[in-house]
Structure formats: C-alpha cells, structure tokens
Design an enzyme around this catalytic site. Structure first.
Site, PDB file in Angstrom:
ATOM      1  N   THR A   1     -21.272  -1.765  33.241  1.00 17.18           N
ATOM      2  CA  THR A   1     -22.488  -2.571  33.124  1.00 17.18           C
ATOM      3  C   THR A   1     -23.490  -2.168  34.196  1.00 17.18           C
ATOM      4  OG1 THR A   1     -21.198  -4.437  32.269  1.00 17.18           O
ATOM      5  CG2 THR A   1     -23.390  -4.929  33.113  1.00 17.18           C
TER       6      THR A   1
ATOM      7  N   GLN B   1     -27.439  -7.635  24.748  1.00 17.69           N
ATOM      8  CA  GLN B   1     -26.572  -8.260  25.750  1.00 17.69           C
ATOM      9  C   GLN B   1     -26.838  -7.642  27.122  1.00 17.69           C
ATOM     10  OE1 GLN B   1     -22.427  -8.407  24.716  1.00 17.69           O
ATOM     11  NE2 GLN B   1     -21.789  -9.191  26.708  1.00 17.69           N
ATOM     12  N   ASP B   2     -27.035  -8.520  28.128  1.00 22.98           N
ATOM     13  CA  ASP B   2     -27.247  -8.083  29.519  1.00 22.98           C
ATOM     14  C   ASP B   2     -28.514  -7.238  29.675  1.00 22.98           C
ATOM     15  OD1 ASP B   2     -24.892  -9.370  29.919  1.00 22.98           O
ATOM     16  OD2 ASP B   2     -23.759  -7.635  30.605  1.00 22.98           O
TER      17      ASP B   2
ATOM     18  N   ASP C   1     -26.398 -13.582  27.725  1.00 23.92           N
ATOM     19  CA  ASP C   1     -26.550 -13.427  29.184  1.00 23.92           C
ATOM     20  C   ASP C   1     -27.636 -12.404  29.517  1.00 23.92           C
ATOM     21  OD1 ASP C   1     -24.349 -15.131  29.285  1.00 23.92           O
ATOM     22  OD2 ASP C   1     -22.919 -13.490  29.520  1.00 23.92           O
TER      23      ASP C   1
ATOM     24  N   TRP D   1     -22.111 -18.250  35.585  1.00 22.28           N
ATOM     25  CA  TRP D   1     -21.203 -17.109  35.677  1.00 22.28           C
ATOM     26  C   TRP D   1     -20.215 -17.287  36.836  1.00 22.28           C
ATOM     27  CZ3 TRP D   1     -23.096 -11.379  36.698  1.00 22.28           C
ATOM     28  CH2 TRP D   1     -22.012 -10.511  36.539  1.00 22.28           C
TER      29      TRP D   1
END
Length: 539
Positions: A304, A356-357, A378, A450
């Site tokens: 990530t 996502q992200d 998120d 988180w």
C-alpha cells in the site's frame, strides 16, 4: 618577631580550611538537593506516560543539578529524543546485517521509513534545542516538535502494518518472519517516542497556548516568490519531458521554493519525492488538463505504501491545478493515488482520484483546499494532522459486498496531535448516480476508526443523501471504541440527521471541540501564510 606571627598564620590557615569545608558542604548539599529534585521530577513526569518503566530507565541519571524546572523538563525531552535516535540507528544496523532476513517490498519500505524517522527525529532535536533560545517562537517550536515526533511514530507503525499486509497477500512465511524481526527492534522505539510526546505535551502546557478563532485573508498573508523555475512538457519543448526528471534535478535541502510548471498532458509515471527534496512545488495547467497517472496496486504485488502514483516525503511541498489518479480500478484492492508523508504540505484545486485507499494522508501536517477526492473504501486514510477545507468528496460505487468508508484515521497513541478535519466540504455521489435508475444503492459512512485513538471531525459540511443514518462504522466487531473521537458539528443536508447515529460517535460536538480541529489548532497553520492559497483559521 617572626615567632610571634606563627599563631596568627595557624589561625588564618584554620579559618581558611573551615571556610573551604563549609563551601564544600554547601555545594554538596546543593548537589544532593539537585539530584533529589531531578529524581522527583522524573517520577512526576514518567507517571503521566504510557510506558513509565521505559521512561525511568531512559531518565535514570540526572542531566544537570542546578537548573530551573522548565529547563529540566526540556532536558528530559532531549534525552528521550536522543534515546529514540540511538534506537533507530541500532535497529537499522542490526536489520541490515541480517543476511537471513527475506528481502521483500515491505522490508524495503521499512528501511526507507526508518531513514525518514531518523531524519525527522534529528529535526525534532534541533527544534527542542531552540525552544528556550528563541522565546517568541517557543509554542510554535514545541508544536512542531510534537508533530515531528508523531510522524516518526507513524513511520514505525506503517512499517509493521506493511508487514501485516505482506502476511495476507504472500503465501510464503517471509512476511511473518520479517514482522517478528522488525517488531523486536522497533518496539523500544515506540515506547520511547510515546514518552517523548508526553514530555513535549508537558512543555507545551507550561508554554503560552494560542487558539486562533480569527479569520485571516482569503489569500493568505505572504508571497515569497519562486527562486527557481523549470517547465515539464511531454513533447520536449520544456526543460524536461517527465516530472520525475525535474524532481531528480531539483536541489536538496533548500530554503527557497523550486517550482516545477507542468504543461497540459497525461504523465504516466510513479513519482517519489524523498525527504531531501524539500520546498518543491508542482504547478499544473488545470485540474483536468495536467494529469499524473499510475496503476500500482496490492493485487499486483505492491505494498500500500509503495503503490502511490505520487509519493511525497519532502517537507514544504505544494501542488495546485492538477490531477493525480490511480487507474488500477476497484477489483485491484489497495491502490493509492497520492501519499503524503511530508510536513507542511498543501494542495489547492487538485483532483485526487482512485477507489480503495485513494489518499494516504500518512503523517505530519497537511492542508487541502478546493480539492476533489473520490474513492470507495477508506479513501482518505492515515495518521496525518490534515484539514480538508471546501473540498468535494465523491463516493463511488463499491464492489458487491463492500461499504464506502470515507475516512480511516489511524492514531495509535493519545499524545499524537493528529486527526482529520473535513470543514465546509460536500459529500455526495457522482452526478450520474442521481439520474440513473440502474444504479443500485450502497452504504456510505463518514468513516471508521483504523486505530484505537482515531480522530476525525466533520463540521460545517454538506452531507448528501448517500450518507448512512448511522453516520459511522466500527473497524471490526470487537474493536475498542471507548477511546476514538469521531465527531460532527453543525453539518447540513439530508445525510446530516443525527437521530439514528451510532451511540459511540460524537455526533453533537461542541463549538469548543470543533475549534480544536480548525487550522489554527490542528495543523498550527501559520505556515500557510507563505503558500498564497486561500484559507481561514477559524470555524
């Protein structure tokens, strides 16, 4: 006559010896008193930390004997930061010497983050040393130290989180082994940094605290002007054909602004700005005219942290009038468009697009004004202190079985001065959703915690009908919720009704709580004066 003077000499010598003995006794008593005072102060300070045993072992010897209380607390903070620096140097050395350690993308990320933590802590030490030399900037310097210490801790946490991701997506046992090795060396660093934050907070409370309620000029208060200026154009008519080439050519550790003007076009490249490259500025030709795109993602083997199309670690970074996008798509999982680990980074009229992200607001102080941020799961996440002012937040259609989670803040220590603030933003679905009868409904939440001390404030914002009446969602069924701060203040729109909000969220925050998430407090926004971007300090 000489014989008669001997008794006088003896008396003089005796008096001198008595005087010396008295002085020695006085100084000995003062020294003992100084040590006792120091021990008492250490006990008082360590009692308020999360790791008192580590605190006592770090500060078990007196730094000095006869000093003022404030100066002694400063010495304790310096000692703790120095201990953290030594622990990072020790960890890096040990890890790099382990030939048996499997090398993977996650371990490379960890070593990079340790280097960045070392750089950050050295900057913290410099700021601490200047606290009492520059009295008119005492509070500002202490806030800066606190922000830097929090960032160093976030790098440590992100390292271990990346190794966890490796365990999930890697069928071999290398990720588990790496996590064990890194945890062994990095756990002492976590405790020492947490204690340093606690001591810095003690110093801040004794210093003058300024809460800014005032509004400042919509155009900021300063325009330093660029000292260097280069042009990027993909057709070769500029100074460079790619943005990465311009970044590589930029000088390091500069006190002026280095501006990179990016001509219209689509630039397919993954750009990394290291911490040595500070004070860079990207100036695009328009939000939809200058586009930086990449497609790295978790499913294709990237972490990530390293999947970002644009990753920034150099402090003082500015960007305006451009788009940063990760085109991997929703099926590829975590795929970051923009990762910001830079302190005092600001973005104006930027489009940050993904699924996502999307936006990894990783660490330090950040500001986003008049930006468009879109995604699904998120898609604004990390442990930065970040203010999003007048931004458009677009919730895209998630994969089947997914829920849209706008924010996921990851504060893991109560002394970290981090949090997300969405101020005067608009949260809505894409415009085509409102006109298409084929678009199925999907759940949208303002965010989820988180980590156990997650902090997010949504205030003065428009919440569209897509926002769930519950407002917020937990991370998992058994995740602790008693220490999170997910709050709302003075919002409007069909999604702002609070009658069905989850009980553990603060959907009716007070004005005083909201002020803590304004620019003047959350990111100590004095540094925005030099950006020329519009902003306001208060509510």
């Amino acid at each position: 006559m000489q014989e008669e003077k001997k008794p006088a000499r003896r008396e003089t010598l005796l008096m001198l010896l008595l005087l010396i003995a008295g002085v020695v006794a006085i100084f000995s008593g003062t020294k003992t008193t100084g040590r006792n005072d120091h021990i008492a102060l250490v006990q008082r300070i360590c009692k308020k930390t999360l790791y008192p045993s580590t605190c006592h072992s770090t500060l078990s010897f007196p730094i000095s004997t006869i000093v003022t209380t404030k100066r002694t607390v400063l010495d304790l903070a310096l000692t703790t930061v120095n201990t953290a620096i030594k622990s990072i140097i020790h960890a890096r050395l040990k890890i790099k010497r382990l030939r048996s350690l499997p090398r993977s993308p996650a371990t490379k990320d960890c070593l990079l983050m340790l280097d960045q933590s070392l750089h950050i802590l050295r900057a913290s030490r410099t700021n601490l040393r200047s606290v009492f030399r520059v009295r008119n900037r005492r509070t500002r310097n202490l806030r800066q130290v606190r922000s830097l210490l929090a960032a160093a801790m976030t790098h440590r946490d992100s390292c271990l989180s990346g190794l966890d991701d490796e365990n999930v997506f890697n069928s071999s046992r290398s990720g588990i082994k790496n996590k064990i090795v890194f945890s062994k060396f990095l756990n002492p660093m976590k405790e020492t940094l947490s204690n340093a934050l606690a001591i810095t907070n003690k110093l801040l409370k004794s210093s003058e605290r300024v809460i800014a309620h005032r509004r400042v000029s919509e155009l900021g208060l300063g325009n330093p002007g660029p000292d260097e200026f280069v042009v990027v154009c993909s057709n070769g008519t500029g100074d460079y054909k790619t943005i990465s080439e311009a970044v590589e050519a930029a000088p390091s550790s500069i006190s002026h602004r280095f501006v990179i003007q990016i001509s219209p076009g689509v630039y397919s490249e993954n750009i990394f700005i290291p911490f040595q490259k500070n004070n860079l500025m990207f100036v695009g030709s328009g939000m939809n005219l200058t586009v930086i795109e990449g497609n790295r993602n978790m499913k294709d083997g990237y972490t990530t942290f390293n999947s970002a199309t644009l990753a920034i670690s150099g402090a003082g970074f500015l960007a305006r009038d451009l788009t940063v996008v990760n085109t991997a798509g929703p099926a590829k999982g975590q795929a970051v468009a923009l990762r910001v680990s830079a302190d005092q980074a600001a973005f104006y009229r930027c489009n940050i697009s993904g699924y996502q992200d999307t936006l990894y607001a990783h660490s330090s102080s950040q500001f986003y004004r008049d930006c468009i941020i879109s995604g699904t799961v998120d898609f604004i996440f990390g442990n930065a202190a970040a203010v999003f002012q007048n931004c458009l937040i677009i919730v895209l259609h998630p994969l089947q079985g997914q829920r849209d989670m706008i924010t996921a803040h990851s504060r893991d220590d109560p002394f970290q001065p981090t949090g997300f603030s969405l101020q005067n933003c608009s949260i809505t679905a894409p415009i085509y959703n409102h006109f298409s009868s084929n678009t199925s409904k999907y759940e949208v939440y303002l965010g989820r915690p988180w980590r156990r001390y997650s902090r997010t404030m949504v205030m003065g914002s428009y919440l569209g009908e897509e926002v769930s009446p519950k407002g917020w969602h937990d991370w998992s069924e058994n995740a602790p919720l008693d220490s999170v701060e997910l709050m709302e203040y003075n919002n409007r729109g069909p999604g702002s009704k609070i009658s069905e909000r989850v009980a553990w969220a603060r959907y009716n925050a007070t004005r005083e709580e909201a002020v803590e998430f304004a620019i003047g407090n959350l990111i100590d926004g004095w540094w925005l004066n030099a950006t020329t971007y519009p902003f306001y300090f208060g509510l």
